[in-house]
Design an enzyme around this catalytic site. Structure first.
Site: not given
Ligand SMILES: Nc1ncnc2c1ncn2[C@@H]1O[C@H](COP(=O)(O)OP(=O)(O)OP(=O)(O)O)[C@@H](O)[C@H]1O
Ligand SMILES: [K+]
Length: 543
Positions: A251-254
């Site tokens: 849920a980081a990206g979301d």
């Molecule tokens: N390990 C981490 N430490 C700090 N911030 C992080 C980390 N991982 C992700 N983030 C934050 O979250 C944002 C989105 O992460 P990411 O690029 O992994 O999205 P995603 O691939 O769509 O993720 P997911 O599909 O797992 O929700 C990053 O730009 C960053 O700001």
């Protein structure tokens, strides 16, 4: 102002099985805990993130008529989402993801699209008014593309901004891209759509260019623990992720997208601030196990932003420490060059104090109108640059310095005079805080000062040679003018650039007045901190 956001997308209920190890084909294993159900789905996650960040959020999603749907709707209500536009079907169950997690944290996931995959353009059109009344709409790719296209068409017809999160990664029809204002892929999703590998800031900009060609106005690429990048046709920047202890990045990206959409001004003018907010939001999400339960509220996010501003105070303190240390090194009876920018301003104040207290005989020259004004207001003994041949010592700040004491300056738009005075100086001392010191200058931005007439020619040259130029603008949108009435173009230093060649090539361009590369200029670097660090050129040579 509160943003009205519509999210059209998926709802999944995650069914999690915690297992010691995976069962082999034909094998039967007992499990530790009985299956747990958690809310999930990219659409629901993004809607929750937006709602928890204070946006007036309407969610358009298709659910089954079942217990899972009831559980999800109760959660949506708790998050104060508008649930008047949920769509219920008798024909399919609410979407589900079957997730097994083993002891090492490794997972395997099977997704049943269910009601999500049954969303039709007609379903969306029945909620036309909700979309037409929004400020912006967000969609992802866990529902059928025709439904997204229908939603974006309604949005476009009503002046509603469209944000596409192209996840999970897949090819997309041109029609959808043409209806998209802002696209927010992660690195793999971006590469899937552009064919260009995302490996550094330069390649991110190359990716963005492809999207711009399709009419997309803003590109945001998230790159996990590295951070996130944004680009419009006139500006771009990379924002590093916060260094936190990540336990589960689900849920980081979301979170990032929902949080960003809740803060971004409708004209996108506060993009950098909104990116920082989203960065903070997702840095909180990765520190908590699970999906929806780990999405933070606005209050939690504002709290970490406050803590971060304390670290900004630390940086100011380092600048001041470096400046005061430098002021102590200045001998009596000299001509002193005064640099420009915030760190130099600390120096000007510190040396002025010494001049008064110790009755020093020091005459000064300024490198910018701003510094001239400051020094005059402090009644310092100022000389006109044009009346002297030589400066004994100049103390100036820098935007970035590498370990060979090459630097980039001119971020404050004073590079021409800074370079003139530096060249006249027998000794140049640079003062910086620790965030300015890097191993290399590759990938960093640097300004090129150009004459207004002919500036476009230089711009084209820079663009065609892979420097990713962007004119610098004032915060109010006016083109920025330097003290001598010129324009500034920011470029990105390419990977493996030969800095000497780069400097020479730039100088050879008609229309270029000066550039921000200062090679072999700095004689001594002072880096602020509780332990002051100094690096001297004479020591580098003997290494
Ligand atoms: N390990 C981490 N430490 C700090 N911030 C992080 C980390 N991982 C992700 N983030 C934050 O979250 C944002 C989105 O992460 P990411 O690029 O992994 O999205 P995603 O691939 O769509 O993720 P997911 O599909 O797992 O929700 C990053 O730009 C960053 O700001
Ligand atoms: K999480």
């Amino acid at each position: 102002m509160t943003k009205k956001i519509v999210v059209v997308g998926s709802t999944n209920v995650d069914k999690v099985l915690n297992v010691d190890k995976y069962a082999l084909p034909g094998e039967t294993l007992a499990i530790n805990t009985y299956q747990q159900s958690h809310g999930g789905g990219k659409g629901a996650n993004q809607a929750i993130a937006a709602a928890r960040s204070g946006a007036e959020t309407t969610f358009i999603t298709k659910l089954g008529n079942d217990e899972d749907a009831k559980m999800m709707i109760a959660g949506f209500k708790q998050d104060k989402m508008n649930v008047d536009h949920l769509i219920t079907t008798q024909d399919h169950e609410t979407g589900k993801a079957y997730i097994t997690v083993d002891k090492t944290g490794q997972n395997s996931i099977y997704v049943y699209g269910g009601a999500n995959m049954a969303m039709t353009p007609e379903d969306v059109e029945a909620h036309r008014d909700a979309i037409a009344n929004a400020d912006r709409i967000i969609a992802q790719l866990e529902i059928p593309i025709p439904a997204i296209i229908a939603a974006f068409k309604i949005a476009k017809a009503n002046g509603v901004q469209t944000i596409l999160n192209p996840a999970p990664a897949r090819q997309l029809p041109e029609e959808l891209l043409q209806l998209t204002d802002i696209i927010t892929p992660n690195e793999t999703e971006s590469q899937t759509l552009t064919g260009i590998e995302v490996k550094d800031e330069v390649s991110m900009l190359d990716n963005a260019m492809i999207f711009f060609e399709k009419g997309i106005k803003m590109v945001i690429i998230t790159v996990g623990d590295k951070g996130s990048f944004y680009a419009t046709p006139t500006e771009h920047d990379f924002i590093p992720a916060f260094k936190v202890k990540a336990v589960d990045t689900t849920a980081a990206g979301d979170t990032f997208i929902g949080a960003l959409a809740s803060q971004l001004a409708i004209d996108n003018s506060n993009i950098k601030e909104a990116m920082l907010y989203a960065n903070h939001a997702s840095s909180l999400t990765v520190q908590v196990a699970g999906a929806q339960n780990s999405i933070p509220t606005e209050a939690e996010i504002r709290n970490v932003i406050k803590q971060d501003s304390i670290s900004k105070e630390e940086i100011e303190k380092e600048k001041q420490q470096a400046a005061e240390f430098a002021a102590q090194q200045i001998p009596n009876h000299i001509t002193l060059g005064l640099g420009s920018g915030t760190t130099s301003a600390y120096f000007v104040k510190a040396i002025q104090k010494r001049i008064v207290n110790e009755k020093l005989d020091i005459q000064c020259v300024a490198t910018s109108l701003g510094t001239q004004k400051l020094a005059e207001s402090l009644h310092m003994n100022m000389l006109d640059v044009n009346t002297i041949d030589e400066v004994d010592i100049t103390v100036d700040g820098a935007d970035s310095v590498d370990d060979k004491l090459n630097g980039i300056k001119g971020g404050g738009a004073a590079l021409l005079f800074e370079k003139l005075v530096a060249k006249m100086s027998k000794k140049n001392i640079w003062i910086v805080d620790s965030t300015k010191y890097h191993k290399t200058l590759e990938g960093r931005q640097m300004p090129v000062e150009v004459i207004p007439f002919g500036g476009m020619g230089v711009f084209r040259y820079l663009r065609d040679n892979g420097y990713h130029p962007a004119f610098r603008f004032e915060d109010n949108g006016d083109i920025l003018e330097t003290d001598s009435g010129n324009y500034l173009i920011n470029i990105t230093i390419p990977k493996h650039a030969d800095l000497k060649d780069l400097a020479k090539n730039l100088k050879n361009q008609t229309g270029v007045v000066e550039h921000g590369l200062f090679l072999n200029v700095c004689d001594e670097l002072i880096i602020g901190g509780d332990q002051i660090k100094t690096i001297k050129r004479e020591d580098l040579a003997t290494k």
